[in-house]
Design a protein around this motif. Structure first.
Motif, mmCIF file in Angstrom:
data_model
loop_
_atom_site.group_PDB
_atom_site.id
_atom_site.type_symbol
_atom_site.label_atom_id
_atom_site.label_comp_id
_atom_site.label_asym_id
_atom_site.label_seq_id
_atom_site.Cartn_x
_atom_site.Cartn_y
_atom_site.Cartn_z
ATOM 1 N N SER A 116 0.869 -1.345 0.002
ATOM 2 C CA SER A 116 -0.040 0.064 -0.043
ATOM 3 C C SER A 116 0.946 1.373 -0.032
ATOM 4 O O SER A 116 0.349 2.338 0.259
ATOM 5 N N ARG A 142 2.115 2.520 -2.590
ATOM 6 C CA ARG A 142 2.006 3.228 -4.068
ATOM 7 C C ARG A 142 0.998 2.690 -4.847
ATOM 8 O O ARG A 142 0.381 1.217 -4.482
ATOM 9 N N ILE A 194 -2.263 1.232 -6.546
ATOM 10 C CA ILE A 194 -3.608 0.928 -6.349
ATOM 11 C C ILE A 194 -3.691 0.863 -4.817
ATOM 12 O O ILE A 194 -4.789 1.306 -4.215
ATOM 13 N N GLY A 195 -2.634 0.321 -4.137
ATOM 14 C CA GLY A 195 -3.027 0.098 -2.832
ATOM 15 C C GLY A 195 -2.798 1.211 -2.031
ATOM 16 O O GLY A 195 -3.559 1.576 -0.939
ATOM 17 N N ALA A 229 5.328 -9.782 1.254
ATOM 18 C CA ALA A 229 4.826 -11.257 0.635
ATOM 19 C C ALA A 229 5.400 -12.442 0.465
ATOM 20 O O ALA A 229 4.771 -13.439 0.295
ATOM 21 N N GLY A 259 1.597 -7.108 -5.670
ATOM 22 C CA GLY A 259 1.984 -7.818 -6.687
ATOM 23 C C GLY A 259 3.049 -7.241 -7.918
ATOM 24 O O GLY A 259 3.615 -6.271 -7.459
ATOM 25 N N SER A 262 -6.679 -9.502 -8.665
ATOM 26 C CA SER A 262 -6.215 -10.215 -9.820
ATOM 27 C C SER A 262 -6.081 -9.516 -10.868
ATOM 28 O O SER A 262 -5.989 -8.307 -10.971
ATOM 29 N N HIS A 278 -10.621 -7.533 -10.566
ATOM 30 C CA HIS A 278 -9.772 -7.064 -11.540
ATOM 31 C C HIS A 278 -9.984 -5.572 -11.565
ATOM 32 O O HIS A 278 -11.009 -4.954 -11.574
ATOM 33 N N PRO A 279 -8.753 -4.758 -11.209
ATOM 34 C CA PRO A 279 -9.039 -3.323 -11.170
ATOM 35 C C PRO A 279 -9.058 -2.551 -12.415
ATOM 36 O O PRO A 279 -9.200 -1.235 -12.224
ATOM 37 N N GLY A 280 -8.992 -3.124 -13.425
ATOM 38 C CA GLY A 280 -9.097 -2.381 -14.501
ATOM 39 C C GLY A 280 -7.661 -2.242 -15.130
ATOM 40 O O GLY A 280 -6.586 -2.706 -14.551
ATOM 41 N N TRP A 281 -7.291 -1.607 -16.477
ATOM 42 C CA TRP A 281 -5.997 -1.203 -16.670
ATOM 43 C C TRP A 281 -5.887 -0.082 -16.152
ATOM 44 O O TRP A 281 -6.082 0.912 -16.577
ATOM 45 N N THR A 283 -0.580 3.214 -12.942
ATOM 46 C CA THR A 283 0.277 3.251 -12.005
ATOM 47 C C THR A 283 1.954 2.753 -12.556
ATOM 48 O O THR A 283 1.808 2.588 -13.640
#
Ligand code: NDP
Length: 256
Positions: A14, A16, A18-19, A68, A98, A158, A207-210, A213
């Protein structure tokens, strides 16, 4: 649509992308969580600077070190979160950390495959196992019927790139290690959902989309704030049936 109402949430990776945006938008809610555990690999370092600034302004935000791919670090993070929760359970774990590598079958090697698998699949599995007792505690302490993100849930971030059924439409890049790891993450989500449902824990893949980031690059379709607004609108709609496919940030089902 009712917004996400959750007492405690943990987000991996978290510092940077999306996190970080998930943390920011959770903090900015009119009913923010009582506890947000923002995990990153190096809380003291330069990469954690933006989170450190947020922590100084928000007493409900705690930074927790978590790598992780390091089981000892996950165990230590669990101890710190448990201590902070002081007898309460943890409602929501978002496995967001990820890695991505743009490799084709011609260039990928075993090291790259294993590295993607370790971070994108083994990591979420270990995090789910480690926080299971706290998630169970949250489910047991809830009077809500059914499964939900506000009660107890694991959400795995994912990607449509892991969908075998969608490959003909989206095969613009081979990204073999990433696709294989996200396909495996989808299967892990299904296994977690089947195993943890009896404990009252919802497990879903989103799925967050494209997204614009470091990973998605600035060529991506979606600004990060829009993707995360979508994800946070989808989370309160998730229930048992949502563990049977991947869900997009826009609330659409994507076949595995
Ligand atoms: P970024 O590359 O911008 O950020 C990745 C985050 O994961 C960083 O905080 C990074 O930490 C962290 N991370 C990587 N490895 C580890 C590890 N071993 N332990 C802990 N944290 C780690 O990616 P995004 O924000 O774009 O992606 C977030 C998630 O969304 C990923 O799971 C990704 O696969 C998924 N996704 C993203 C898409 C996009 O278009 N952006 C599309 C589909 C899915 P550090 O700073 O220390 O490296």
């Amino acid at each position: 649509m009712a917004g996400l109402s959750v007492r405690s949430v943990l987000v991996t990776g978290s510092n940077r992308g999306i996190g970080l945006e998930l943390v920011k938008q959770l903090l900015g809610k009119s009913n923010p969580p009582q506890w947000i555990f923002a995990t990153c690999r190096d809380p003291e370092g330069a990469r954690g600077q933006e989170l450190q600034n947020l922590v100084s302004k928000h007493p409900n935000l705690m930074m927790v070190k978590l790598d992780a791919v390091n089981p000892a670090s996950i165990e230590e993070a669990t101890r710190r979160v448990e201590e902070q929760l002081d007898g309460s359970g943890l409602n929501l774990v978002i496995n967001n950390a990820g890695i991505f590598s743009n490799v084709s079958l011609a260039t990928v090697d075993s090291e790259e495959m294993l590295s993607a698998y370790k971070t994108n699949v083994v990591g979420p599995m270990l995090v789910g196992q480690a926080f299971l007792p706290l998630l169970k505690k949250a489910a047991q302490g809830s009077s809500q019927k059914g499964l939900s993100c506000s009660k107890a849930a694991i959400v795995n971030i994912s990607s449509v790139l892991g969908s075998i059924e969608r490959i003909p439409e989206t095969f613009f890049k081979p990204v073999v290690s990433y696709r294989c790891s996200k396909a495996a993450l989808n299967m892990l989500t299904r296994c977690q959902a089947l195993s943890y449902a009896e404990d009252g824990i919802l497990c879903a893949a989103v799925h967050p989309g494209w997204v614009q980031t470091d990973m998605g690059t600035q060529e991506a379709d979606l600004p990060v704030d829009e993707s995360v607004r979508g994800i946070l609108a989808v989370l309160p709609t998730l229930s048992e049936k949502h563990s049977r496919s991947l869900w997009s940030w826009a609330g659409k089902t994507i076949p595995w």
